[in-house]
Write an enzyme that holds these catalytic residues in place. Sequence first.
Site, PDB file in Angstrom:
ATOM      1  N   LYS A  60     -19.631 -18.458   3.459  1.00  0.00           N
ATOM      2  CA  LYS A  60     -21.066 -18.341   3.710  1.00  0.00           C
ATOM      3  C   LYS A  60     -21.800 -17.541   2.637  1.00  0.00           C
ATOM      4  O   LYS A  60     -21.328 -16.490   2.214  1.00  0.00           O
ATOM      5  CB  LYS A  60     -21.307 -17.675   5.071  1.00  0.00           C
ATOM      6  CG  LYS A  60     -20.829 -18.502   6.263  1.00  0.00           C
ATOM      7  CD  LYS A  60     -21.159 -17.794   7.558  1.00  0.00           C
ATOM      8  CE  LYS A  60     -20.753 -18.618   8.772  1.00  0.00           C
ATOM      9  NZ  LYS A  60     -21.092 -17.923  10.041  1.00  0.00           N
ATOM     10  N   ARG A 103       0.819  -1.216   0.000  1.00  0.00           N
ATOM     11  CA  ARG A 103       0.000   0.000   0.000  1.00  0.00           C
ATOM     12  C   ARG A 103       0.854   1.268   0.000  1.00  0.00           C
ATOM     13  O   ARG A 103       0.472   2.279  -0.606  1.00  0.00           O
ATOM     14  CB  ARG A 103      -0.938  -0.013   1.207  1.00  0.00           C
ATOM     15  CG  ARG A 103      -2.097  -0.986   1.043  1.00  0.00           C
ATOM     16  CD  ARG A 103      -2.960  -1.046   2.277  1.00  0.00           C
ATOM     17  NE  ARG A 103      -4.149  -1.870   2.057  1.00  0.00           N
ATOM     18  CZ  ARG A 103      -4.972  -2.267   3.014  1.00  0.00           C
ATOM     19  NH1 ARG A 103      -4.738  -1.905   4.268  1.00  0.00           N
ATOM     20  NH2 ARG A 103      -6.015  -3.011   2.736  1.00  0.00           N
ATOM     21  N   GLY A 125      -9.011 -10.140   0.097  1.00  0.00           N
ATOM     22  CA  GLY A 125      -7.783 -10.661   0.679  1.00  0.00           C
ATOM     23  C   GLY A 125      -7.377 -12.042   0.210  1.00  0.00           C
ATOM     24  O   GLY A 125      -6.222 -12.278  -0.179  1.00  0.00           O
ATOM     25  N   GLY A 185     -13.033  -4.126   1.545  1.00  0.00           N
ATOM     26  CA  GLY A 185     -14.442  -3.836   1.783  1.00  0.00           C
ATOM     27  C   GLY A 185     -15.050  -2.942   0.722  1.00  0.00           C
ATOM     28  O   GLY A 185     -16.213  -3.109   0.348  1.00  0.00           O
TER      29      GLY A 185
END
Length: 396
Positions: free
Chosen positions: A198, A41, A351, A374
């Site tokens: 999930k 980053r 990720g 996100g």
Amino acid sequence: MNVIRFSELCQQGKVKGQRVFIRADLNVPQNDAGDITEDTRIRASVPCIQMALDAGAAVMVTSHLGRPTEGEFKPEDSLAPVAKRLTELLGRDVSLKANWVEGVEVTQGQVVLLENCRVNKGEKKNSPELAQKMAALCDIFVNDAFGTAHRAEGTTYGIAEYAKVACAGPLLAADIDAITTALAHPARPLAAIVGGSKVSTKLTILKSLADKVDQLIVGVGIANTFMLAVGLNIGKSLAEPDLLAEAKAVIDFMKARGAEVPIPTDVVTAKTFSADAVATVKKATDVADDDLILDIGPETAARLATQLKAAGTIVWNGPVGVFEFSAFENGTRVIAHAIAESKAFSIAGGGDTLAAIAKYGIEKQVGYISTGGGAFLEILEGKTLPAFEILSRRAQ
């Protein structure tokens, strides 16, 4: 999406002598000794800083690091290791400034790193008072932190409301362009790969993509739930039986559009979830009650690879198996190499996806790799990110 681009301001000569405030994403991992363990980053932020310097600006840069408590600065919250690394990468001194909200002295050709912005009271709740003080520090605000674009905070949203000029840095602009290419104006067929344990955590993404894509490839626990929804036995595999109706609705919706959710025809199973578990390839119709499905089978992987190689656009978020275990990585490896070999424009984020890309060494073959996390997921959900919204509004 119409936003002012910092690169264009530089080309137009509008940056020389101006105070430029850059919101970067310098939230990097460190070990217990405070040493940076992975600096992607930071390296990704350098082009924007260098662009400002080359254009003759006085440059301020800030970022969050970790999860500090507002108003309670601790040594472990400091950007000091980041300042040291930026000094090395830029080849010039980057000083670190604490308590900077009330004022910063920075001259043309100088770079100052402003201490962890999330220590400032009002940052997370986007306090107008804080935002106005920060806006007063600069002539041009540059958001170059896609990883925080889904948050409406002081340094990602508020300052953009009040700054004289608010624009997108090269990293943020590249994300906007890649996402627009992949989702707003895709070359067809458009294939999406969504992995994860999930369905519940990715349900809104699946529903959003079901209306856009031609193939929706699901992996890991999500695939188990979809297999269960079409009547296949999945043994004791991780799944969410209470979401079978939602999974079936996605399948039916896509079928009605002439699109598909490819269901595995073979799988790789084990009796236990462990790195040394014995892997067994089975037809999807032959899964035993005590089996765990930990990967797609070679037949399924080959079929999906053929589809991906023929795609026009590929969106990738998540592995298709437990690729961390060598016995159950084949599906993800085959998918990764198929994406690398495809002529499609590909965009990848998340990720686990980045870990798979690094593991199989295909960084240069993926069209665009988003470090957004996100923010990338919320884009896939069809949401408008706060940072995009305010920059777009300020461009009008």
